[in-house]
Design a protein around this motif. Structure first.
Motif, PDB file in Angstrom:
ATOM      1  N   SER A   7     110.718  22.030  14.337  1.00 43.36           N
ATOM      2  CA  SER A   7     110.800  21.483  12.981  1.00 43.36           C
ATOM      3  C   SER A   7     109.895  22.274  12.043  1.00 43.36           C
ATOM      4  O   SER A   7     108.972  22.974  12.475  1.00 43.36           O
ATOM      5  CB  SER A   7     110.389  20.010  12.978  1.00 43.36           C
ATOM      6  N   ARG A   9     107.731  20.967  10.162  1.00 39.64           N
ATOM      7  CA  ARG A   9     106.405  20.362  10.339  1.00 39.64           C
ATOM      8  C   ARG A   9     105.682  21.029  11.496  1.00 39.64           C
ATOM      9  O   ARG A   9     104.494  21.357  11.404  1.00 39.64           O
ATOM     10  CB  ARG A   9     106.534  18.857  10.563  1.00 39.64           C
ATOM     11  N   ASP A  10     106.392  21.239  12.617  1.00 37.60           N
ATOM     12  CA  ASP A  10     105.777  21.915  13.761  1.00 37.60           C
ATOM     13  C   ASP A  10     105.345  23.328  13.392  1.00 37.60           C
ATOM     14  O   ASP A  10     104.249  23.767  13.743  1.00 37.60           O
ATOM     15  CB  ASP A  10     106.756  21.982  14.933  1.00 37.60           C
ATOM     16  N   TYR A  12     104.560  24.500  10.432  1.00 40.29           N
ATOM     17  CA  TYR A  12     103.377  24.411   9.572  1.00 40.29           C
ATOM     18  C   TYR A  12     102.126  24.142  10.407  1.00 40.29           C
ATOM     19  O   TYR A  12     101.083  24.781  10.206  1.00 40.29           O
ATOM     20  CB  TYR A  12     103.572  23.295   8.549  1.00 40.29           C
ATOM     21  N   ASN A  13     102.222  23.205  11.353  1.00 38.44           N
ATOM     22  CA  ASN A  13     101.059  22.883  12.192  1.00 38.44           C
ATOM     23  C   ASN A  13     100.634  24.084  13.032  1.00 38.44           C
ATOM     24  O   ASN A  13      99.427  24.319  13.228  1.00 38.44           O
ATOM     25  CB  ASN A  13     101.377  21.694  13.096  1.00 38.44           C
ATOM     26  N   TRP A 107     112.484  24.908   5.235  1.00 41.01           N
ATOM     27  CA  TRP A 107     111.127  25.430   5.020  1.00 41.01           C
ATOM     28  C   TRP A 107     110.789  25.429   3.530  1.00 41.01           C
ATOM     29  O   TRP A 107     109.692  25.072   3.123  1.00 41.01           O
ATOM     30  CB  TRP A 107     111.019  26.826   5.614  1.00 41.01           C
ATOM     31  N   PHE A 110     110.055  21.782   2.352  1.00 40.60           N
ATOM     32  CA  PHE A 110     108.993  21.031   3.037  1.00 40.60           C
ATOM     33  C   PHE A 110     107.755  20.898   2.168  1.00 40.60           C
ATOM     34  O   PHE A 110     107.228  21.874   1.635  1.00 40.60           O
ATOM     35  CB  PHE A 110     108.640  21.731   4.350  1.00 40.60           C
ATOM     36  N   THR A 112     103.921  18.796   2.280  1.00 35.58           N
ATOM     37  CA  THR A 112     102.987  17.977   3.044  1.00 35.58           C
ATOM     38  C   THR A 112     101.844  17.551   2.137  1.00 35.58           C
ATOM     39  O   THR A 112     101.729  18.030   1.007  1.00 35.58           O
ATOM     40  CB  THR A 112     102.457  18.743   4.270  1.00 35.58           C
ATOM     41  N   ARG A 125     103.310  22.749  -0.861  1.00 34.81           N
ATOM     42  CA  ARG A 125     104.584  23.297  -0.388  1.00 34.81           C
ATOM     43  C   ARG A 125     104.288  24.670   0.211  1.00 34.81           C
ATOM     44  O   ARG A 125     104.118  25.652  -0.514  1.00 34.81           O
ATOM     45  CB  ARG A 125     105.612  23.406  -1.516  1.00 34.81           C
TER      46      ARG A 125
END
Length: 376
Positions: A7, A9-10, A12-13, A107, A110, A112, A125
């Motif tokens: 994802s 999110r993954d 980004y992390n 992407w 997204f 956060t 972003r």
């Protein structure tokens, strides 16, 4: 069997954890050259989708993958469909490949958030480096530099804090993203707050407040102070929220806003005004927090909750350009600049109110912002 997905999110992390990520982008070359997944730990390489497909017919798709990519290879396309097919073909040939779910569209969309304390929530972003802010006091909230694509996120964040958005505020006429001021006002009945100086640039958006130097905007029982800060643009504003400075595109943690986007012919004049603006802003380099309008892929996320924030003293000490005299500073911020943000003139037209906000105009902002001048 479908390839595993990752994802956004993954992804980004992984980047925030300083993980090395190797990306195989299978879009057209022009799309890849204009905009791709980026970051200090990212190695992004390009092989067009049809080249992989052609090699895969003979069971040799892996032969067209650039040498040296570390596994798992994250395969990326526009929407996550062609990349899923490529990742599956590579896995069949023994390559540990995973598909970025939703591709570059996901992407790009997204967003956060980071709770910075003092009633401040920072929205980020990662694909463009755009930062915006929800300011909350009691049951009232304001959003500074909202993105049109993230209106729902601001509304949900305010509701989660039992607050209603009363003000939607822009620090300047943005050239890299579509402003969310109109969308937020429509969604929440928030007052539209725009820089007074934008009227001289042809502002056609109805504003409830035209903010100018020395104004104070009431948010709950607190006030948001307004300071005129020309340089990046002629109308640019900086906001103070207690000991926090929302500096927009005036001052970043590792650079300053470029002065040529409003009018390339007036860039040196604006740069001279920027020199005065930054001198006044950093005259008392103290522990007030700088909350910028953009972040670069290499900027350290070491603020509270992983946010992008630094003390005014630390930012001033790191930016050697602030030690230059006026002439040298003007030369520094007007020469050797990166390409302008993609579709910047069209985005400015949207933000001035000359064009409606719709799917087509939102698509204009996809890509790197390129609004900064490096502090090096």
């Amino acid at each position: 069997m479908p390839a595993p997905t990752v994802s956004v999110r993954d992804l980004y992390n992984w980047l925030q954890a300083d993980r090395e990520v190797d990306v195989l982008d299978v879009r057209d070359r022009a799309e890849f050259d204009a905009w791709c997944v980026d970051g200090p730990g990212v190695t992004a390489r390009h092989t067009p989708y049809m080249e992989v497909v052609a090699a895969g017919v003979s069971g040799d798709a892996a032969s067209v993958v650039p040498d040296g990519l570390r596994e798992p290879v994250v395969v990326v396309c526009a929407v996550g469909e062609a990349s899923a097919e490529v990742a599956e073909s590579l896995r069949a040939e023994g390559v540990d490949a995973v598909n970025l779910e939703g591709g570059m569209d996901a992407w790009g969309a997204f967003v956060t958030s980071h709770d910075l304390g003092n009633g401040v929530v920072q929205f980020e972003r990662p694909s463009s480096g755009c930062l915006s802010y929800l300011l909350v006091d009691g049951d009232a909230a304001a959003v500074v530099d909202p993105l049109a694509a993230a209106v729902d996120a601001y509304v949900e964040a305010a509701a989660a804090r039992d607050a209603t958005i009363t003000h939607a505020i822009d620090s300047h006429v943005h050239a890299d993203h579509v402003s969310g001021v109109r969308g937020l006002a429509d969604a929440t009945a928030a007052a539209r707050v725009l820089p007074a100086g934008a009227t001289e640039r042809g502002l056609a958006v109805d504003a409830d407040v035209l903010a100018t130097d020395g104004d104070e905007i009431a948010v709950g029982d607190r006030t948001l102070g307004v300071t005129h800060a020309p340089g990046h643009t002629s109308e640019h504003l900086v906001f103070s929220w207690g000991d926090d400075l929302l500096t927009g595109d005036c001052l970043f943690l590792d650079g300053v806003g470029r002065p040529d986007l409003e009018d390339a012919d007036a860039a040196r004049e604006l740069a001279s005004r920027q020199y005065d603006t930054l001198g006044a802003l950093t005259a008392t380099a103290d522990e007030r927090r700088v909350m910028p309008g953009h972040v670069t892929p290499s900027t350290t996320h070491d603020g509270r909750d992983g946010g992008v924030v630094g003390s005014l003293a630390a930012v001033a000490a790191e930016l050697s350009m602030l030690d230059l005299d006026r002439a040298a500073f003007v030369d520094h911020v007007t020469t050797g600049l990166p390409p302008r943000p993609a579709n910047d003139e069209a985005i400015v037209a949207v933000n001035l109110g000359e064009r409606a906000i719709d799917e087509d105009t939102l698509a204009l902002e996809r890509g790197p912002n390129n609004c900064a001048v490096s502090g090096d």
